[in-house]
Design a protein around this motif. Structure first.
Motif, PDB file in Angstrom:
ATOM      1  N   CYS B  13       6.144   7.420 -13.655  1.00 39.77           N
ATOM      2  CA  CYS B  13       5.255   8.476 -13.011  1.00 39.77           C
ATOM      3  C   CYS B  13       5.736   8.785 -11.793  1.00 39.77           C
ATOM      4  O   CYS B  13       6.534   7.893 -11.287  1.00 39.77           O
ATOM      5  CB  CYS B  13       3.720   7.597 -12.826  1.00 39.77           C
ATOM      6  SG  CYS B  13       3.954   6.528 -11.421  1.00 39.77           S
ATOM      7  N   TRP B  15       4.904   8.776  -8.772  1.00 39.74           N
ATOM      8  CA  TRP B  15       4.742   8.236  -7.560  1.00 39.74           C
ATOM      9  C   TRP B  15       5.442   6.923  -7.267  1.00 39.74           C
ATOM     10  O   TRP B  15       5.687   6.768  -6.118  1.00 39.74           O
ATOM     11  CB  TRP B  15       3.209   8.113  -7.382  1.00 39.74           C
ATOM     12  CG  TRP B  15       2.502   9.463  -7.420  1.00 39.74           C
ATOM     13  CD1 TRP B  15       1.760   9.952  -8.540  1.00 39.74           C
ATOM     14  CD2 TRP B  15       2.407  10.524  -6.444  1.00 39.74           C
ATOM     15  NE1 TRP B  15       1.388  11.092  -8.238  1.00 39.74           N
ATOM     16  CE2 TRP B  15       1.829  11.554  -6.968  1.00 39.74           C
ATOM     17  CE3 TRP B  15       3.081  10.621  -5.187  1.00 39.74           C
ATOM     18  CZ2 TRP B  15       1.579  12.754  -6.080  1.00 39.74           C
ATOM     19  CZ3 TRP B  15       2.856  11.639  -4.465  1.00 39.74           C
ATOM     20  CH2 TRP B  15       2.303  12.835  -4.884  1.00 39.74           C
ATOM     21  N   CYS B  42       1.546  10.867 -13.930  1.00 37.69           N
ATOM     22  CA  CYS B  42       1.088   9.446 -13.910  1.00 37.69           C
ATOM     23  C   CYS B  42       1.446   8.908 -15.365  1.00 37.69           C
ATOM     24  O   CYS B  42       1.480   9.412 -16.236  1.00 37.69           O
ATOM     25  CB  CYS B  42      -0.493   9.598 -13.714  1.00 37.69           C
ATOM     26  SG  CYS B  42      -1.442   8.131 -13.999  1.00 37.69           S
ATOM     27  N   SER B  43       1.366   7.577 -15.302  1.00 42.62           N
ATOM     28  CA  SER B  43       1.408   7.040 -16.576  1.00 42.62           C
ATOM     29  C   SER B  43       0.391   7.184 -17.556  1.00 42.62           C
ATOM     30  O   SER B  43       0.510   7.276 -18.877  1.00 42.62           O
ATOM     31  CB  SER B  43       1.743   5.336 -16.363  1.00 42.62           C
ATOM     32  OG  SER B  43       0.673   4.820 -16.218  1.00 42.62           O
ATOM     33  N   CYS B  67       2.708   2.803 -11.802  1.00 45.80           N
ATOM     34  CA  CYS B  67       2.602   1.855 -10.697  1.00 45.80           C
ATOM     35  C   CYS B  67       1.790   0.563 -10.952  1.00 45.80           C
ATOM     36  O   CYS B  67       1.404   0.631 -11.984  1.00 45.80           O
ATOM     37  CB  CYS B  67       1.374   2.752  -9.896  1.00 45.80           C
ATOM     38  SG  CYS B  67       1.891   4.300  -9.451  1.00 45.80           S
ATOM     39  N   CYS B  72      -2.260   2.880  -8.740  1.00 42.88           N
ATOM     40  CA  CYS B  72      -2.269   4.291  -9.650  1.00 42.88           C
ATOM     41  C   CYS B  72      -2.646   5.202  -8.397  1.00 42.88           C
ATOM     42  O   CYS B  72      -3.754   5.261  -7.787  1.00 42.88           O
ATOM     43  CB  CYS B  72      -2.952   4.233 -10.690  1.00 42.88           C
ATOM     44  SG  CYS B  72      -3.021   5.953 -11.446  1.00 42.88           S
ATOM     45  N   HIS B  73      -1.819   6.453  -8.661  1.00 43.11           N
ATOM     46  CA  HIS B  73      -2.336   7.357  -7.484  1.00 43.11           C
ATOM     47  C   HIS B  73      -3.445   8.142  -7.960  1.00 43.11           C
ATOM     48  O   HIS B  73      -4.057   9.165  -7.147  1.00 43.11           O
ATOM     49  CB  HIS B  73      -1.186   8.220  -7.146  1.00 43.11           C
ATOM     50  CG  HIS B  73      -0.223   7.766  -6.308  1.00 43.11           C
ATOM     51  ND1 HIS B  73      -0.021   8.165  -4.831  1.00 43.11           N
ATOM     52  CD2 HIS B  73       0.464   6.425  -6.172  1.00 43.11           C
ATOM     53  CE1 HIS B  73       0.890   6.946  -4.282  1.00 43.11           C
ATOM     54  NE2 HIS B  73       1.181   6.142  -5.136  1.00 43.11           N
ATOM     55  N   TYR B  74      -3.787   7.869  -9.181  1.00 43.92           N
ATOM     56  CA  TYR B  74      -5.135   8.756  -9.520  1.00 43.92           C
ATOM     57  C   TYR B  74      -6.036   7.742 -10.295  1.00 43.92           C
ATOM     58  O   TYR B  74      -6.631   7.593 -11.384  1.00 43.92           O
ATOM     59  CB  TYR B  74      -4.680   9.388 -10.910  1.00 43.92           C
ATOM     60  CG  TYR B  74      -3.543  10.457 -10.421  1.00 43.92           C
ATOM     61  CD1 TYR B  74      -3.716  11.766  -9.951  1.00 43.92           C
ATOM     62  CD2 TYR B  74      -2.389  10.200 -10.569  1.00 43.92           C
ATOM     63  CE1 TYR B  74      -2.879  12.628  -9.632  1.00 43.92           C
ATOM     64  CE2 TYR B  74      -1.160  11.079 -10.564  1.00 43.92           C
ATOM     65  CZ  TYR B  74      -1.340  12.413  -9.731  1.00 43.92           C
ATOM     66  OH  TYR B  74      -0.415  13.108  -9.219  1.00 43.92           O
TER      67      TYR B  74
HETATM   68  S1  FES Z   1       0.764   5.032 -12.914  1.00 44.38           S
HETATM   69 FE1  FES Z   1       1.818   5.947 -11.030  1.00 44.38          FE
HETATM   70  S2  FES Z   1       0.493   7.479 -10.728  1.00 44.38           S
HETATM   71 FE2  FES Z   1      -0.565   6.484 -12.095  1.00 44.38          FE
END
Ligand code: FES
Lengths: 654, 136
Positions: B13, B15, B42-43, B67, B72-74
């Motif tokens: 991902c 981020w 994102c994953s 992440c 997670c950035h989302y």
């Molecule tokens: S897992 Fe990294 S942004 Fe969702």
């Protein structure tokens, strides 16, 4: 369309060239289907490098560009801008990361070279299927809503209003000011809270750019960043504020007394009341729950004495709608209830008070005019115990977090008590002393050295009443001795929690809270005042316990984020969002539950259920796409076909 | 089996884990080169079908990274990933693919070392398993 892709391979000085054989890469890529041009240069990001790309796009009539160099995190934007300058859509340019992910992380020249070629081919395949995109643009309503009229909301509203934009400030009680209005003096300077706050309250009321809705609540919020619609409930006050001049006769004559919230229950107020004398606006409301007329149908004394005809018993809640582009949530805190602490009497003992109650006892305008008298019998307490970390830092039974302000305000309380009762004995029970602000450690030192406040390290295990006195059981963990202390008054440094009702509000706003109910920021380090919902910002204790300086700083930070938005003509939004193939969509709605941003919606189109995308809300994470059972949903410039082509390229031997 | 050079697909991902891979490079760490990274936002974007497809086309191993849970950035994309990968592991066995060929790992942007370690360990495992011989 026949693809004409140009590949530009960077040496990055020797950073790439010493591990990856650039010539071999260029030769191999030249032959790759779809590639019409491949060229290398020492520093592709330099002016001549960029110029070269621009020239080739035109000369070779390229339809796509791959820059094989460093990580896209570094230069994707640079090269997309270069591409755009030559009239090619910037989303037709991608970077192949052959530095961080290849030359730097591998040593074997042959393997690294082969890998670089593969990475580039993978990205070429992606570019072949990239669409031309334009960032989405959204108009902005340049008015802000601030929720909460404490110091955070006041600061935020003033900042935005002073910058020339309109602000709607909504406060649930009848006056702005929040908890700060209740405080006596503030640490570490001991300046009077009212003296620094009330001028700001007046400024809010008089500001031409601020529209204040006091005694009001948020009923509903719809829309999205730049374009929110907010429905506000104006609670019935039963007083026509346009007629009322605030003479106070109604209050004087009202026969009903109830405990005053502002005085933390230490003094009465009337059923028609102004919460405190410096209230802004200074207009009364009728507390329907306690008013004799509402309860029994008889009384109406206030109505009789009001010459201006301002009392309106038949008033009902009213609603207004406002359109705003940004929202600041500054809903503050409340004190964790003593009733939760069984071992300290759960609120049964009158002379066990919380920090806010003690503030009122200290306040010159409080129920004792600033004389410290204990609530039970009005005597001046000779010995006062202050207990820190009550309900805080207790993950098993209460709140796991540190409430941040208690160490400091208890030091202040002990100090001010000593100033008022010079022969009194203040004793603070602490676990750790946390005094990490500017001038804070010095303040605690001063309490100990100049004002002779005794600090005992130990948690209080029990408080009970005995013969008109309070008995505290604890231990002095430094001396290793049990302690039994008799005193006249106990002040509890209670944990602070998010205001009640915030839960409901966050659901309306679609913003997140943490396990303790505090608002969640978008990133704990880099985006501390933004919520995860674009256009909604957070400030003050609603986010986490914090003191006044931090609250004011955060409020101004939130305003500057709002102003950053308002400074733009239109908002631009990344176009790599989800889209739906309506022929394939079965309207099952799986995507709707997967979307964390409420960007997916079921619509009926020509009698068929279709799950559409509100592009402006879509952040492009792709969760809904991976979850779509029909493959109907795709991501712009990273659709399934692209990923599958890339994977194939990675797997191709040779 | 000595000169078996596996073909491994790594999803990152943008981020966290992609940044971790960048950091591994910036810190000049050394990793086994038998993998290529594919970047998603994102994953949560990773469709289990991508992985099945990769195995069908000859991937010896697939590594899914994102992440850490909660980061997670989302909001919660990686929780969805975790659920999907757990289910997928079950399915893999039915296709005759050793579940060890798929691995899911959370790597933060500061964990360049963890990225390299994960890659090396995973490729080591794959080497032991030998080349994949298709989906059955
Ligand atoms: S897992 Fe990294 S942004 Fe969702």
């Amino acid at each position: 369309m026949k693809q004409r892709i140009g590949v530009f391979v960077c040496h990055c000085g020797i950073n790439i060239a010493s591990t990856v054989q650039i010539e071999r890469v260029v030769e191999a890529i030249k032959e790759y289907p779809g590639v019409v041009h491949a060229e290398d240069y020492e520093y592709m990001c330099s002016d001549p490098g960029q110029g070269m790309i621009r020239a080739r796009i035109k000369e070779k009539n390229l339809t796509g560009v791959v820059v094989a160099a460093c990580s896209p995190t570094l230069h994707e934007l640079t090269f997309r801008n270069v591409t755009a300058l030559s009239g090619l859509n910037p989303y037709r340019c991608e970077m192949a990361n052959i530095r961080e992910h290849c030359s730097w992380i591998h040593k074997d020249v042959d393997k690294a070279t082969k890998k670089a070629i593969k990475i580039i081919k993978t990205i070429v395949e992606k570019v072949k299927l990239n669409e031309e995109l334009t960032p989405l643009s959204v108009p902005i309503t340049k008015r802000a809503l601030v929720i909460g009229g404490g110091i955070a909301g006041i600061q935020s509203a003033l900042d935005i209003a002073n910058a020339g934009y309109q602000v709607i400030l909504v406060e649930k009680s009848s006056s702005i000011g929040g908890h700060m209005a209740q405080l006596s003096e503030t640490f570490p300077t001991l300046d009077c809270s009212q003296c620094i706050l009330t001028p700001k309250m007046v400024e809010v009321a008089q500001h031409k750019n601020i529209k204040l809705y006091n005694y009001a609540e948020i009923d509903d919020v719809s829309g999205y960043v730049g374009n929110f619609k907010v429905k506000i409930r104006l609670k019935a006050s039963y007083v026509d504020w346009s007629k009322c001049v605030g003479c106070g006769l109604c209050i004087e004559k009202c026969p009903t007394k109830v405990a005053s919230e502002f005085e933390q229950g230490l003094a009465p107020r009337k059923a028609i009341y102004v919460p405190f004398p410096q209230a802004v606006p200074n207009k009364p409301v009728i507390d329907r729950e306690h008013c004799r007329y509402f309860k029994t149908g008889k009384c109406r004394v206030c109505e009789k004495v009001c010459d201006l005809d301002a009392i309106k018993f038949d008033e009902e809640d009213d609603f207004v709608e406002e359109e705003v582009g940004a929202i600041v949530v500054a809903t503050g805190y409340e004190v964790y209830g003593v009733q939760n602490i069984g071992e300290y009497g759960a609120g049964r003992y009158k002379d066990v008070v919380d920090g806010l109650q003690f503030e009122r006892l200290l306040s010159a305008s409080g129920p004792t005019n600033g004389e410290i008298r204990r609530p039970s019998d009005g005597q001046i307490p000779r010995r006062v115990a202050f207990v820190s970390c009550v309900g805080s830092r207790d993950p098993e039974l209460h709140k796991p977090y540190c409430s941040k302000v208690c160490c400091m305000y208890l030091a202040k309380h002990a100090m001010l008590y000593k100033h008022r009762v010079p022969d009194g004995q203040p004793i603070i029970f602490y676990i750790d002393i946390r005094s990490d602000g500017k001038g804070y450690e010095e303040f605690v030192q001063r309490a100990q050295e100049e004002d002779h406040v005794t600090y005992i390290r130990g948690k209080v295990s029990k408080i009970y009443e005995d013969n008109g006195e309070l008995v505290l059981l604890s231990a002095d963990t430094l001396a290793g001795m049990p302690i039994e202390l008799r005193c006249d008054l106990v002040v509890l440094g209670m944990a602070i929690c998010p205001s009640s009702g915030v839960d409901e509000l966050t659901k309306k706003l679609k913003i997140q809270t943490d396990a303790n109910g505090f608002l969640t920021e978008a990133h704990p380090k880099l985006r501390p005042v933004e919520s995860l919902t674009p256009g909604i910002f957070i400030a003050g204790c609603a986010h986490a316990p914090k003191d006044i300086p931090d609250t004011v700083a955060q409020a101004s930070a939130a305003s500057s984020k709002v102003l950053e938005m308002f400074g733009q003509k239109e908002l631009s939004h990344d176009p790599m969002v989800a889209w739906v193939d309506e022929d394939l969509c079965s309207g099952c709605g799986v995507c709707i539950s997967l979307c964390p941003y409420d960007a997916r919606e079921l619509e009926i189109k020509e009698g068929k259920r279709i799950a559409t995308v509100k592009e402006i809300l879509c952040e492009g994470c792709g969760s809904c796409i991976a979850g779509c059972p029909a493959g109907a949903c795709q991501q712009r410039n990273l659709d399934d076909k692209q990923v599958i082509r890339m994977v194939e390229t990675v797997l191709s031997r040779g | 089996m000595q000169d078996f050079e596996p073909n491994v697909v790594v999803f990152c991902c943008r981020w966290c884990s992609y940044a971790a891979a960048d950091l591994a490079g910036t810190s000049r760490m050394t990793a086994n080169p038998q993998f290529v990274v594919i970047r998603t936002m994102c994953s949560g974007r990773i469709d289990p079908e991508f992985i099945l497809d990769a195995f069908a086309k000859g991937a010896d191993g697939v590594l899914v990274t994102g992440c850490h849970p909660g980061d997670c950035h989302y909001v919660n994309g990686n929780y969805k990933t975790r659920r999907r990968m757990l289910l997928l592991e079950e399915v893999l066995e039915q296709f005759g693919i050793d579940r060890k060929r798929l691995r899911c790992e959370w790597i933060s942007a500061s964990e360049g070392g963890k990225f390299v370690k994960t890659i090396d360990e995973f490729i080591g495992t794959i080497k032991k398993l030998g080349p994949i011989d298709g989906i059955k």
